[in-house]
Design a protein around this motif. Structure first.
Motif, PDB file in Angstrom:
ATOM      1  N   LEU A 219       0.820  -1.223   0.000  1.00  0.00           N
ATOM      2  CA  LEU A 219       0.000   0.000   0.000  1.00  0.00           C
ATOM      3  C   LEU A 219       0.850   1.268   0.000  1.00  0.00           C
ATOM      4  O   LEU A 219       0.296   2.365  -0.037  1.00  0.00           O
ATOM      5  N   SER A 220       2.168   1.136   0.060  1.00  0.00           N
ATOM      6  CA  SER A 220       3.028   2.322   0.183  1.00  0.00           C
ATOM      7  C   SER A 220       2.840   3.325  -0.953  1.00  0.00           C
ATOM      8  O   SER A 220       2.872   4.544  -0.704  1.00  0.00           O
ATOM      9  N   PRO A 221       2.615   2.919  -2.225  1.00  0.00           N
ATOM     10  CA  PRO A 221       2.329   3.931  -3.252  1.00  0.00           C
ATOM     11  C   PRO A 221       1.045   4.707  -2.970  1.00  0.00           C
ATOM     12  O   PRO A 221       0.973   5.916  -3.217  1.00  0.00           O
ATOM     13  N   VAL A 222       0.036   4.010  -2.451  1.00  0.00           N
ATOM     14  CA  VAL A 222      -1.222   4.677  -2.105  1.00  0.00           C
ATOM     15  C   VAL A 222      -1.017   5.631  -0.940  1.00  0.00           C
ATOM     16  O   VAL A 222      -1.536   6.755  -0.936  1.00  0.00           O
ATOM     17  N   ILE A 223      -0.263   5.187   0.070  1.00  0.00           N
ATOM     18  CA  ILE A 223       0.034   6.047   1.219  1.00  0.00           C
ATOM     19  C   ILE A 223       0.796   7.286   0.771  1.00  0.00           C
ATOM     20  O   ILE A 223       0.539   8.402   1.239  1.00  0.00           O
ATOM     21  N   PHE A 224       1.727   7.098  -0.157  1.00  0.00           N
ATOM     22  CA  PHE A 224       2.494   8.214  -0.698  1.00  0.00           C
ATOM     23  C   PHE A 224       1.579   9.236  -1.379  1.00  0.00           C
ATOM     24  O   PHE A 224       1.676  10.447  -1.149  1.00  0.00           O
ATOM     25  N   PHE A 225       0.658   8.729  -2.194  1.00  0.00           N
ATOM     26  CA  PHE A 225      -0.282   9.609  -2.904  1.00  0.00           C
ATOM     27  C   PHE A 225      -1.193  10.340  -1.926  1.00  0.00           C
ATOM     28  O   PHE A 225      -1.402  11.561  -2.039  1.00  0.00           O
ATOM     29  N   VAL A 226      -1.742   9.610  -0.941  1.00  0.00           N
ATOM     30  CA  VAL A 226      -2.655  10.218   0.026  1.00  0.00           C
ATOM     31  C   VAL A 226      -1.929  11.263   0.872  1.00  0.00           C
ATOM     32  O   VAL A 226      -2.506  12.310   1.209  1.00  0.00           O
ATOM     33  N   THR A 227      -0.667  11.022   1.195  1.00  0.00           N
ATOM     34  CA  THR A 227       0.101  11.993   1.989  1.00  0.00           C
ATOM     35  C   THR A 227       0.299  13.287   1.221  1.00  0.00           C
ATOM     36  O   THR A 227       0.099  14.384   1.762  1.00  0.00           O
ATOM     37  N   ILE A 228       0.700  13.183  -0.039  1.00  0.00           N
ATOM     38  CA  ILE A 228       0.933  14.389  -0.852  1.00  0.00           C
ATOM     39  C   ILE A 228      -0.357  15.185  -1.031  1.00  0.00           C
ATOM     40  O   ILE A 228      -0.394  16.400  -0.815  1.00  0.00           O
ATOM     41  N   THR A 229      -1.428  14.498  -1.432  1.00  0.00           N
ATOM     42  CA  THR A 229      -2.691  15.203  -1.641  1.00  0.00           C
ATOM     43  C   THR A 229      -3.235  15.762  -0.326  1.00  0.00           C
ATOM     44  O   THR A 229      -3.863  16.830  -0.320  1.00  0.00           O
ATOM     45  N   GLY A 230      -2.992  15.059   0.781  1.00  0.00           N
ATOM     46  CA  GLY A 230      -3.447  15.557   2.074  1.00  0.00           C
ATOM     47  C   GLY A 230      -2.761  16.846   2.468  1.00  0.00           C
ATOM     48  O   GLY A 230      -3.397  17.779   2.973  1.00  0.00           O
ATOM     49  N   ILE A 231      -1.453  16.916   2.235  1.00  0.00           N
ATOM     50  CA  ILE A 231      -0.718  18.146   2.549  1.00  0.00           C
ATOM     51  C   ILE A 231      -1.203  19.296   1.678  1.00  0.00           C
ATOM     52  O   ILE A 231      -1.426  20.423   2.159  1.00  0.00           O
ATOM     53  N   ILE A 232      -1.380  19.031   0.384  1.00  0.00           N
ATOM     54  CA  ILE A 232      -1.843  20.082  -0.529  1.00  0.00           C
ATOM     55  C   ILE A 232      -3.233  20.577  -0.124  1.00  0.00           C
ATOM     56  O   ILE A 232      -3.499  21.791  -0.075  1.00  0.00           O
ATOM     57  N   ASN A 233      -4.135  19.643   0.194  1.00  0.00           N
ATOM     58  CA  ASN A 233      -5.489  20.033   0.593  1.00  0.00           C
ATOM     59  C   ASN A 233      -5.491  20.791   1.915  1.00  0.00           C
ATOM     60  O   ASN A 233      -6.297  21.713   2.113  1.00  0.00           O
ATOM     61  N   SER A 234      -4.598  20.416   2.833  1.00  0.00           N
ATOM     62  CA  SER A 234      -4.528  21.114   4.122  1.00  0.00           C
ATOM     63  C   SER A 234      -4.081  22.556   3.933  1.00  0.00           C
ATOM     64  O   SER A 234      -4.623  23.477   4.547  1.00  0.00           O
ATOM     65  N   VAL A 235      -3.075  22.742   3.080  1.00  0.00           N
ATOM     66  CA  VAL A 235      -2.574  24.100   2.838  1.00  0.00           C
ATOM     67  C   VAL A 235      -3.636  24.949   2.140  1.00  0.00           C
ATOM     68  O   VAL A 235      -3.741  26.151   2.377  1.00  0.00           O
ATOM     69  N   GLN A 236      -4.448  24.316   1.300  1.00  0.00           N
ATOM     70  CA  GLN A 236      -5.470  25.052   0.553  1.00  0.00           C
ATOM     71  C   GLN A 236      -6.807  25.133   1.289  1.00  0.00           C
ATOM     72  O   GLN A 236      -7.767  25.659   0.741  1.00  0.00           O
ATOM     73  N   SER A 237      -6.885  24.626   2.500  1.00  0.00           N
ATOM     74  CA  SER A 237      -8.157  24.593   3.228  1.00  0.00           C
ATOM     75  C   SER A 237      -8.723  25.999   3.407  1.00  0.00           C
ATOM     76  O   SER A 237      -8.017  26.931   3.805  1.00  0.00           O
ATOM     77  N   PHE A 238     -10.009  26.131   3.110  1.00  0.00           N
ATOM     78  CA  PHE A 238     -10.631  27.462   3.136  1.00  0.00           C
ATOM     79  C   PHE A 238     -12.079  27.435   3.611  1.00  0.00           C
ATOM     80  O   PHE A 238     -12.475  28.204   4.489  1.00  0.00           O
ATOM     81  N   ASP A 239     -12.890  26.531   3.030  1.00  0.00           N
ATOM     82  CA  ASP A 239     -14.336  26.647   3.159  1.00  0.00           C
ATOM     83  C   ASP A 239     -14.823  26.487   4.598  1.00  0.00           C
ATOM     84  O   ASP A 239     -15.676  27.271   5.057  1.00  0.00           O
ATOM     85  N   LEU A 240     -14.322  25.512   5.349  1.00  0.00           N
ATOM     86  CA  LEU A 240     -14.802  25.296   6.714  1.00  0.00           C
ATOM     87  C   LEU A 240     -14.408  26.458   7.621  1.00  0.00           C
ATOM     88  O   LEU A 240     -15.182  26.872   8.487  1.00  0.00           O
ATOM     89  N   VAL A 241     -13.206  26.990   7.424  1.00  0.00           N
ATOM     90  CA  VAL A 241     -12.774  28.153   8.215  1.00  0.00           C
ATOM     91  C   VAL A 241     -13.658  29.349   7.905  1.00  0.00           C
ATOM     92  O   VAL A 241     -14.104  30.074   8.809  1.00  0.00           O
ATOM     93  N   TYR A 242     -13.928  29.561   6.625  1.00  0.00           N
ATOM     94  CA  TYR A 242     -14.758  30.699   6.221  1.00  0.00           C
ATOM     95  C   TYR A 242     -16.164  30.591   6.790  1.00  0.00           C
ATOM     96  O   TYR A 242     -16.736  31.585   7.261  1.00  0.00           O
ATOM     97  N   ASN A 243     -16.724  29.404   6.764  1.00  0.00           N
ATOM     98  CA  ASN A 243     -18.112  29.234   7.202  1.00  0.00           C
ATOM     99  C   ASN A 243     -18.257  29.151   8.722  1.00  0.00           C
ATOM    100  O   ASN A 243     -19.257  29.632   9.262  1.00  0.00           O
ATOM    101  N   MET A 244     -17.295  28.556   9.415  1.00  0.00           N
ATOM    102  CA  MET A 244     -17.467  28.266  10.824  1.00  0.00           C
ATOM    103  C   MET A 244     -16.922  29.355  11.743  1.00  0.00           C
ATOM    104  O   MET A 244     -17.548  29.692  12.755  1.00  0.00           O
ATOM    105  N   THR A 245     -15.743  29.914  11.421  1.00  0.00           N
ATOM    106  CA  THR A 245     -15.092  30.817  12.384  1.00  0.00           C
ATOM    107  C   THR A 245     -14.693  32.166  11.808  1.00  0.00           C
ATOM    108  O   THR A 245     -14.352  33.066  12.570  1.00  0.00           O
TER     109      THR A 245
END
Length: 303
Positions: A219-245
């Motif tokens: 599963l290491s290739p999948v873990i690698f992909f999920v880690t990269i996309t997770g970091i990118i999505n975390s840095v780009q996070s916007f909607d929940l912050v905008y709506n909630m706080t």
């Protein structure tokens, strides 16, 4: 003979040229989309970052002033720290949870389709609806605090305490994003040959050993992909912050994506917002390159 060979070569080259041209014709719509919505905006953003522009007037060239101002902006520095903390907490927890849930959902259990659907529904739910639901649940007099008070626990200021607000947003982000990674991990798990697991069980390996020695490496290739996309999505996070706080209280939940939007479209500091966006782009690029270089040490399916 030479003439025939030359004729064959020329006819072959003409066929290759035609195939190449038709190939470019077929991919031209996608190339046009990438050009219009990715390449041109990147260059335009770079130009904007060197100007002082409020959209309503002509941009004035200021050089590197916007980038210099980032190092003097205490809110920007706090925002970068919040985003780093958000990514460090969000990505590993999401990774571990989704992997464990995917392993559970990969079992042959009666009614497993219901659980697969239930875990995926938050992923496709509208961010506004999710935000409103959790704002109601996490309010000072919300359902969660009412349940805690019934057990004699004092109400927790989930969204109004600077020490708790960002963690609350992280928890909601993890809950909402579980479904996508679960589907990815499920696909990876179902791609693992069952013969390997059966051979390991015959050799006396228990389920934990099978998971560590067989499942995780494959599963290491999948873990690698999920880690990269997770970091990118975390840095780009916007909607929940905008709506909630809205980035509060006291900028405790202001992430870089929300701060860029705030500077560019609320304060109309388009140049400064573009400079922040370029810094984020470079940070994501560097992190991705580092992970790509280090992948050979732990992604076992690659040489």
């Amino acid at each position: 003979m030479k003439r025939k060979q030359n004729q064959k070569k020329s006819s072959f080259s003409k066929v290759r040229i035609k195939e190449t041209l038709w190939g470019y014709v077929f991919i031209s719509p996608n190339l046009l989309i990438v050009l219009v919505f990715t390449i041109i905006p990147v260059f335009f953003s770079t130009y904007m970052s060197l100007t002082d522009w409020n959209i309503l007037s002509q941009p004035s060239f200021v050089g590197m002033e916007n980038y210099q101002h980032i190092f003097q902006d205490t809110v920007a520095q706090k925002t970068f720290f919040n985003t780093l903390y958000f990514s460090i907490i969000n990505v590993p927890i999401n990774l571990v949870l989704t992997l464990l849930i995917a392993v559970f959902l990969n079992q042959k259990i009666k009614g497993i389709a219901f659980f697969r659907t239930a875990f995926y529904i938050p992923c496709i739910s509208a961010s506004v609806a999710v935000s409103l639901m959790f704002m109601w649940l996490l309010a000072n007099n919300g359902l969660i605090n009412q349940m805690l008070s019934s057990f004699g626990v004092e109400p927790v200021k989930w969204l109004t305490d600077p020490k708790m607000a960002l963690n609350s947003v992280i928890a909601v982000t993890i809950w909402k994003g579980l479904g996508m990674n679960i589907v990815i991990f499920l696909a990876g798990l179902q791609d693992i040959p069952s013969e390997l697991v059966e051979a390991a069980s015959i050799d006396g390996a228990n389920r934990v050993q099978q998971f560590i020695k067989i499942t995780l490496p494959l599963l290491s290739p999948v873990i690698f992909f999920v880690t990269i996309t997770g970091i990118i999505n975390s840095v780009q996070s916007f909607d929940l912050v905008y709506n909630m706080t809205k980035g509060g209280p006291g900028h405790s939940t202001t992430l870089i994506g929300y701060y860029i939007w705030k500077q560019a479209f609320d304060y109309l500091h388009m140049g400064y917002g573009a400079a922040l966006a370029n810094i984020v782009f470079l940070a994501i690029l560097i992190l991705t390159l580092i992970q790509w270089i280090l992948r050979k040490r732990w992604v076992y399916s690659e040489e």
